[in-house]
Design an enzyme around this catalytic site. Structure first.
Site, PDB file in Angstrom:
ATOM      1  N   ARG A  54       4.299  22.761 -39.591  1.00 42.55           N
ATOM      2  CA  ARG A  54       5.634  23.327 -39.388  1.00 42.55           C
ATOM      3  C   ARG A  54       6.706  22.291 -39.715  1.00 42.55           C
ATOM      4  O   ARG A  54       7.706  22.590 -40.365  1.00 42.55           O
ATOM      5  CB  ARG A  54       5.762  23.786 -37.938  1.00 42.55           C
ATOM      6  CG  ARG A  54       6.509  25.073 -37.800  1.00 42.55           C
ATOM      7  CD  ARG A  54       6.485  25.693 -36.420  1.00 42.55           C
ATOM      8  NE  ARG A  54       5.864  24.904 -35.384  1.00 42.55           N
ATOM      9  CZ  ARG A  54       4.948  25.347 -34.537  1.00 42.55           C
ATOM     10  NH1 ARG A  54       4.531  26.574 -34.610  1.00 42.55           N
ATOM     11  NH2 ARG A  54       4.436  24.579 -33.605  1.00 42.55           N
ATOM     12  N   SER A  84       7.540  33.866 -31.321  1.00 43.39           N
ATOM     13  CA  SER A  84       6.532  33.807 -32.373  1.00 43.39           C
ATOM     14  C   SER A  84       6.278  32.371 -32.761  1.00 43.39           C
ATOM     15  O   SER A  84       7.133  31.513 -32.604  1.00 43.39           O
ATOM     16  CB  SER A  84       7.020  34.565 -33.605  1.00 43.39           C
ATOM     17  OG  SER A  84       8.122  33.865 -34.139  1.00 43.39           O
ATOM     18  N   LYS A  85       5.093  32.169 -33.302  1.00 40.79           N
ATOM     19  CA  LYS A  85       4.697  30.782 -33.573  1.00 40.79           C
ATOM     20  C   LYS A  85       5.453  30.181 -34.747  1.00 40.79           C
ATOM     21  O   LYS A  85       5.434  28.983 -34.936  1.00 40.79           O
ATOM     22  CB  LYS A  85       3.198  30.676 -33.761  1.00 40.79           C
ATOM     23  CG  LYS A  85       2.650  31.476 -34.894  1.00 40.79           C
ATOM     24  CD  LYS A  85       1.168  31.183 -35.018  1.00 40.79           C
ATOM     25  CE  LYS A  85       0.463  32.271 -35.802  1.00 40.79           C
ATOM     26  NZ  LYS A  85      -0.439  33.064 -35.041  1.00 40.79           N
ATOM     27  N   ARG A  86       6.128  31.011 -35.532  1.00 40.10           N
ATOM     28  CA  ARG A  86       6.927  30.424 -36.600  1.00 40.10           C
ATOM     29  C   ARG A  86       8.158  29.715 -36.037  1.00 40.10           C
ATOM     30  O   ARG A  86       8.716  28.844 -36.652  1.00 40.10           O
ATOM     31  CB  ARG A  86       7.363  31.489 -37.596  1.00 40.10           C
ATOM     32  CG  ARG A  86       6.202  32.104 -38.336  1.00 40.10           C
ATOM     33  CD  ARG A  86       6.537  32.347 -39.804  1.00 40.10           C
ATOM     34  NE  ARG A  86       5.544  33.210 -40.411  1.00 40.10           N
ATOM     35  CZ  ARG A  86       4.376  32.790 -40.870  1.00 40.10           C
ATOM     36  NH1 ARG A  86       4.067  31.531 -40.799  1.00 40.10           N
ATOM     37  NH2 ARG A  86       3.522  33.642 -41.394  1.00 40.10           N
ATOM     38  N   ASP A 110      -4.727  28.949 -38.202  1.00 37.81           N
ATOM     39  CA  ASP A 110      -4.672  29.753 -36.980  1.00 37.81           C
ATOM     40  C   ASP A 110      -5.933  30.570 -36.775  1.00 37.81           C
ATOM     41  O   ASP A 110      -6.332  30.844 -35.661  1.00 37.81           O
ATOM     42  CB  ASP A 110      -3.498  30.752 -37.057  1.00 37.81           C
ATOM     43  CG  ASP A 110      -2.201  30.057 -36.786  1.00 37.81           C
ATOM     44  OD1 ASP A 110      -2.232  28.951 -36.240  1.00 37.81           O
ATOM     45  OD2 ASP A 110      -1.154  30.626 -37.140  1.00 37.81           O
TER      46      ASP A 110
END
Ligand code: GLU
Length: 489
Positions: free
Chosen positions: A472, A256-258, A410
């Site tokens: 992030r 996942s992009k997290r 996003d």
């Protein structure tokens, strides 16, 4: 694996977001199987979700896959004998096939209203049952259905799942998978807006496009029994199925992009070499007979067999990919290739044309240029986390707001400065934040500085992948800052 039909495989991404590394992984293994068996590889765009699908995402998916050097024999951009290859252009085909199922009695119209279904779920919850559709329109008389149609009531079309027994499917990697039919609802095949669902469009297209092997991610395995039942309902022979292990984060959750960069264009912007990324993706599912880690995509195709696949969910490890990429840089790049890479990718005319207008007001000599624009090129930035926190805000609040802002980014298709500015002002307002309280942490997160060229021009030039990445980083710094402050208390 023996096959009686000509090998035709496909990758079928939905254009609802950035080009995902998982799509490249699935595409690569499909392509390997096609090349190894003298077959064809098809790109199909599954854009049945009208709200989330965008042409721009499709363009990025194609750009991302092409950047890696993956090629397809048929697809929306190259055409082919089984087109159109974009599901939104195949509505008439789905309608014909729905009619066919209705005539055969394999599907039925369901006029249950959303309120009715919400109530049903509520009742099931109160009885502690799993919520499911109860088949209330499955056996209605033709007269009742006609009356509802004559009254112009909206309806969906559902397939009739067998009420008992098991559906058995054979997965070429996993062997037999058995599903109790009672666990499976009567799936919606056509929505009330007349658009097909994934299940219908996927099965009809795989059949009409002559797909011999469906090679897709493990997460679709629960859909496969429904598909098998649908193939039977049409009287078609199902393709063979291969469900590939999912790529995972270090904590074993689905990638996942997290926790990892997932966009192919993010890898491109970081300066990963396509050869290294393909090598790494191949290595995640497959091992070479001699166990060597560095190999070309051609060598992979030559040696490809399902026997050498591992079934455990491979962990996507950015550090390992970075290490492998470093080996490609050192061992494979000639000085000429280096120069070409710097000139074509890093300091391209395109990027210089974007930077000059941003920076020319701020410098007096060209030797000041590189230091003034360094943050456009670097990866992680170095700055004090406290610089991210506006007066009167806490690190925690700031982190939460930046995280939500990242979700907006996003979804943002238009990455021009005016569009980003409008988005950001609207976002600040929706969060009850003054614009300056949001723009300051954004500026620091993007550049590591407090004085920079205009913020949204900067974001626009950085591009979505870098903006995401820097958000992030800022979130991580804020998290550490909040923890440190808590300890002090
Ligand atoms: N559209 C699905 C996806 O986004 C395709 C799944 C399949 O290959 O059947 O992955």
């Amino acid at each position: 694996m023996t096959t009686d039909r000509p090998v035709r495989v496909r990758v079928a991404p939905s254009p609802t977001g950035e080009p995902h590394v998982g799509t490249a992984y699935i595409a690569l293994f499909n392509l390997a199987f096609a090349r190894k068996n003298g077959g064809k590889f098809v790109l199909r765009i599954e854009d049945t979700d009208r709200e989330r699908s965008r042409q721009e995402w499709e363009d990025e998916i194609i750009e991302g896959l092409r950047w890696l050097g993956l090629t397809w024999d048929e697809g929306p951009d190259v055409g082919g004998p089984f087109g159109p290859y974009r599901q939104s252009e195949r509505s008439a085909i789905y309608h014909q096939h729905i009619e066919l199922l209705l005539e055969k009695g394999e599907a039925y119209r369901c006029f249950a209203t959303p309120e009715e279904l919400a109530q049903l779920r509520e009742e099931q919850r109160a009885r502690k049952e799993t919520s499911r559709y109860d088949g209330r329109w499955r056996d209605r008389s033709p007269a009742e259905v006609k009356a509802a149609m004559d009254a112009g009531l909206p309806f969906v079309v559902r397939m009739k799942m067998p009420l008992e027994g098991e559906t058995v499917l054979f997965d070429e990697l996993r062997g037999e998978v058995r599903i109790d039919n009672r666990q499976v609802d009567d799936q919606i095949l056509m929505k009330s807006d007349g658009f097909p669902t994934y299940h219908l469009a996927n099965v009809v297209d795989d059949h009409l496009m002559g797909i011999s092997h469906v090679i897709r991610a493990e997460e679709w395995i629960s859909s496969t029994p429904k598909h098998v039942v649908l193939y039977r309902a049409f009287g078609w022979e199902p393709p063979k199925f291969i469900h590939m292990p999912l790529l995972r984060n270090a904590d074993k959750s689905k990638i996942s992009k997290r926790k990892n960069p997932v966009s192919l264009l993010d890898y491109k912007s970081r300066g990963f070499l396509p050869e290294a990324v393909l090598n790494y993706l191949a290595m995640l599912g497959f091992s070479m007979p001699d166990e060597r880690e560095m190999f070309t995509v051609e060598e992979f195709f030559e040696n490809f067999t399902w026997d050498r696949m591992s079934l455990g969910g491979p962990t996507f490890d950015l550090a390992k990919l970075t290490w492998l990429n470093g080996r490609y840089y050192r061992e494979k790049l000639s000085d000429d290739a280096w120069v070409k890479l710097l000139r074509d990718d890093l300091l391209s005319e395109e990027i210089l044309r974007k930077l000059v207008p941003l920076i020319k007001e701020r410098i007096d000599t060209s030797e000041q240029f590189i230091p003034a624009v360094d943050y456009f090129f670097s990866g992680e930035l170095t700055y004090e986390a406290s610089m991210l926190v506006s007066k009167g805000k806490t690190p925690k609040e700031t982190r939460e707001v930046l995280e939500k802002y990242g979700d907006e980014i996003d979804r943002q298709v238009d990455f021009s400065a005016p569009a980003l500015e409008a988005l950001s002002r609207g976002f600040a307002e929706s969060q009850g934040w003054k614009v300056k309280d949001l723009f300051m942490p954004l500026r620091v997160a993007m550049t590591g500085r407090t004085a920079t060229p205009p913020l949204f021009d900067t974001l626009s030039v950085l591009g979505r992948a870098k903006v995401r990445r820097r958000l992030r980083q800022a979130q991580d710094l804020l998290k550490a800052l909040a923890e440190a402050e808590n300890k002090k208390k």
